[in-house]
Enzyme design. Structure first.
Site, short mmCIF file in Angstrom:
data_model
loop_
_atom_site.label_atom_id
_atom_site.label_comp_id
_atom_site.label_asym_id
_atom_site.label_seq_id
_atom_site.Cartn_x
_atom_site.Cartn_y
_atom_site.Cartn_z
N ASP A 496 5.27 13.66 0.77
CA ASP A 496 4.92 12.59 1.71
C ASP A 496 5.49 12.88 3.09
O ASP A 496 6.42 13.67 3.26
CB ASP A 496 5.47 11.27 1.19
CG ASP A 496 4.57 10.09 1.53
OD1 ASP A 496 3.77 10.21 2.48
OD2 ASP A 496 4.67 9.04 0.86
N ASP A 560 -3.24 4.89 1.11
CA ASP A 560 -2.36 4.00 0.35
C ASP A 560 -3.10 2.75 -0.12
O ASP A 560 -2.55 1.96 -0.89
CB ASP A 560 -1.17 3.58 1.22
CG ASP A 560 -0.16 4.70 1.41
OD1 ASP A 560 -0.20 5.67 0.63
OD2 ASP A 560 0.66 4.60 2.33
#
Length: 760
Positions: A496, A560
């Protein structure tokens, strides 16, 4: 010290070496490439008087270059092939004349339209030495052609002591053009490089419609059509990652171009750092596109004999619409860019723990979730954020890459053991490039972060960006990560990157170029040390999703946002450049944590089947009936995933209330198509669904394989008439594509999946 690394590993002799500058700064170093001797055959395609020409052909693409030694090289044409056409013909057809109020001779520019050419409009190369030597005018000195698919053109300007080599290569299978430019300083004084496009590429005047890609966190890959214009459009990104809102790519079409027909083109920069894309339409009718890395002031500074190579420009053209451009880009990525480690097996169905537990880690709970995930068909279990250091919330712990003693006194061994007993791979979340001020790492090394002297850092998620250009930072991260991969047999890293890097300075100089190279090198080093390791590129969802990062990773976390309706739009936008096999697509919880909307399991599942399928929900909260639906949906994905990940992807003509897509086998023997109704339509019945990509001369048995029960609001419907849930009915490919099928009337947030199989 110059930051002079190239953007990729396209050339076999390219390498990334650490070189100390000052006490501990690190940059990537590339020696100037000196290619071997040209082939024995004359590399010049043809000659007409003093003018020399080069033709590149492959995969249905034709690039014509006027390349006369001692003159400025010029791209005459780049686009779909015109068989039998010689570049010299195009040179004659393109002859321009003097117009009143303009220069006394027509200005033709060059492959970079540098300032010294005098051509109007922005230059693709801007460089100087303290304000001197800025009127660069490059002349061709060497041509090296390697077959009909690749050529390198080297130019010099003896007045400013600047040398440039352009490399253009066509993929013989897909016709995709890969192009980059390398700039070398041949003087003793430093050369400041302010801007270098990969190429100034002529744009067919008929391509009036430009589509750029924008969005935001949880709303990636939004398509923005720009009306015909004269002048310039510019898209600049200095987020330090591909970004959510300024994607480094564009599509172009004519007023009549559709997904399935018409002249179309796509352009992309294979780079994960800062970028600039611009399209210019000159008053003389010419149009150009240029894309390149955007650097900070003074960031790219070349000493004598040092060179900088631009990231690759990726371009594709077609006369068969936007779908064909996307398919060419998809195939090129799969065949020429992606590492083949992930091709050795089917893409595993994921279970990710994030939306089930967030930071509330408990060993027993996580094992229970693993058991539920395996029961519905998961093949890979990914433990997300919260397992390390003091990471009990998002403001602490980043950088402390060791298992938390407070949460896991015996380490992750029990979880990993159970996951593997259940037949799943184990994956782990990292955010290696970042550090929280509230961490042991930052307290010990507050100087290990990127920043600009005397400038306060922009607050962003309570974290800073680590300076990976420093050798000790790079080594720290490699050692910590590789120790965990070895200890736990980690098969997969969710990598990430959750903040923009606003002031990427190191040693007082801009460093985003070297930082991006160091990220690539860290990923590359980890994969070399662990040959079976796969890496997902996640950046607050789809904030780092490009061909550059995909040289070193195997999957993109698309967003997301697991809202099933929004995902239909995000996946359609992402598919312009990226194939379904790399686009992570998950089944979310009944109530989406980002939008607050609620969806039935049959719609959540259907929206995740087309992509690299996974789950990100608390399976303990789902009813037994919904778990059975989820299990059936995963089984359907597995049954057809070779087709989904290996077939040709199609975006079908859709309405404002629908999303219609499909995948067709390369031999046209079968297809899987999705019809998603997202809103109520104004008409009494839905518009017809027109299939695509089939063989019109073959016949196909059509069945509806999802949902499992008849969703029609009234009966009888096409479902009964064509026995779509009872073995199906056979139709000609010509009828399915030319006449289509009438979808049944359903509620919004219903997705129908049809399987078509050739019967002859």
């Amino acid at each position: 010290m110059a930051n002079n690394a190239t953007s990729d590993d396209a050339l076999p002799d390219q390498r990334f070496d650490f070189e100390h500058g000052g006490d501990d700064a690190v940059s990537s170093e590339l020696a100037v490439h000196h290619h071997g001797p040209a082939p024995a055959a004359d590399p010049v395609d043809e000659a007409q008087g003093e003018h020399q020409f080069i033709a590149l052909r492959g995969g249905g693409t034709f690039v014509a270059i006027e390349a006369t030694k001692g003159a400025r090289p010029i791209i005459l044409y780049a686009g779909p092939d015109m068989p039998g056409t010689a570049p010299s013909e195009l040179a004659t057809l393109a002859v321009r004349q003097h117009a009143p109020g303009t220069a006394a001779v027509p200005l033709r520019g060059s492959m970079m339209n540098e300032v010294g050419t005098g051509i109007s409009g922005p230059s693709g190369l801007i460089a100087h030495r303290g304000g001197q030597d800025w009127a660069i005018d490059l002349r061709l000195v060497m041509i090296e052609q390697r077959g009909e698919h690749e050529v390198t053109l080297c130019c010099e300007d003896t007045n400013t002591a600047v040398a440039v080599c352009h490399t253009l290569s066509l993929d013989p299978e897909t016709g995709v053009l890969t192009s980059s430019t390398e700039i070398e300083n041949r003087a003793d004084s430093e050369l400041q490089l302010d801007w270098a496009a990969a190429l100034c590429l002529p744009l067919d005047q008929r391509l009036e419609r430009i589509f750029s890609f924008t969005g935001r966190w949880s709303g990636e890959f939004a398509i923005e059509e720009i009306a015909p214009f004269q002048g310039s459009i510019v898209r600049e990104n200095k987020a330090g990652r591909t970004s959510h809102d300024v994607y480094p790519g564009a599509f172009a079409g004519t007023p009549a171009t559709s997904e399935d027909s018409g002249l179309a083109a796509g352009f992309h920069l294979a780079w994960s750092g800062n970028s600039r894309l611009r399209v210019d339409r000159h008053s003389d009718g010419r149009a150009l596109i240029q894309i390149g890395e955007m650097s900070f002031p003074g960031e790219i500074s070349l000493g004598r004999d040092e060179s900088y190579r631009t990231p690759d420009l990726i371009a594709a053209w077609s006369r068969d619409g936007f779908n064909d451009v996307s398919q060419r880009l998809h195939d090129h990525l799969c065949n020429e860019v992606l590492d083949k480690r992930s091709f050795a097996k089917p893409r595993p169905v994921h279970y990710n723990t994030w939306e089930a537990v967030y930071f509330d880690h408990d060993e027993a709970t996580l094992i229970t979730l693993a058991e539920h995930a395996a029961a519905v068909g998961a093949e890979r279990y990914v433990l997300d954020d919260g397992w390390f250091g003091g990471r009990r919330h998002e403001d602490a712990g980043l950088g402390d890459w060791w298992v938390s003693d407070a949460v896991y006194p015996d380490g992750l061994h029990a979880i990993v053991k159970r996951v593997k007993e259940l037949g799943m791979e184990f994956g782990l979340w990292f955010e290696p490039e970042m550090v929280n001020p509230d961490s042991d790492l930052f307290r010990a090394h507050p100087d290990w972060v990127l920043g600009a002297d005397g400038v306060d850092a922009v607050p962003f998620r309570g974290q800073f960006t680590l300076d990976l250009t420093r050798r000790e930072v790079f080594d720290y991260l490699f050692d910590k990560i590789t120790k965990l991969v070895t200890e736990y047999g980690i098969a997969y890293i969710k990598w990430d990157m959750n903040r923009d890097t606003n002031y990427p300075g190191s040693g007082g100089r801009g460093a985003m170029h070297a930082q991006t190279q160091a990220v690539y090198k860290l990923m590359e080093s980890l994969r070399a040390a662990h040959p079976d390791l796969e890496i997902e590129s996640c950046s607050s969802g789809g904030g780092r999703a490009d061909f550059g990062i995909l040289r070193y990773s195997d999957r993109i976390w698309t967003s997301d946002n697991n809202d099933a309706r929004t995902r239909q739009h995000i996946m359609r936008g992402g598919s312009q450049f990226l194939p379904l096999r790399v686009l992570g697509n998950h089944v979310g919880p009944k109530k989406c944590h980002i939008t607050g909307r609620q969806f039935a399991m049959h719609f959540r599942v259907a929206s995740a089947i087309f992509g690299h399928m996974g789950m990100e929900l608390d399976l303990r909260d789902e009813s037994e009936a919904d778990l059975e639906t989820l299990k059936a949906g995963i089984a359907l994905h597995k049954k057809h995933r070779e087709l989904i990940h290996g077939g040709h992807f199609l975006r079908l003509k859709s309405t404002a209330t629908t999303n219609m897509i499909g995948c067709v086998a390369r031999d046209q023997s079968e297809g899987l198509f999705s019809y998603a109704k997202l809103e109520s339509e104004l008409n009494t019945l839905p518009d017809r669904m027109m299939f695509g990509g089939l063989d019109p001369a073959r016949h196909y048995r059509v069945q509806m394989v999802w949902p499992l029960a008849n969703p029609s609001l009234s009966t009888p419907s096409i479902i009964e008439a064509a026995k779509l849930l009872e073995g199906g009915t056979t139709f000609s490919g010509a009828a399915l594509m030319g006449y289509g099928i009438q979808p049944p009337l359903t509620f919004p947030d219903t997705c129908l999946i049809y399987h078509l199989e050739a019967t002859d």
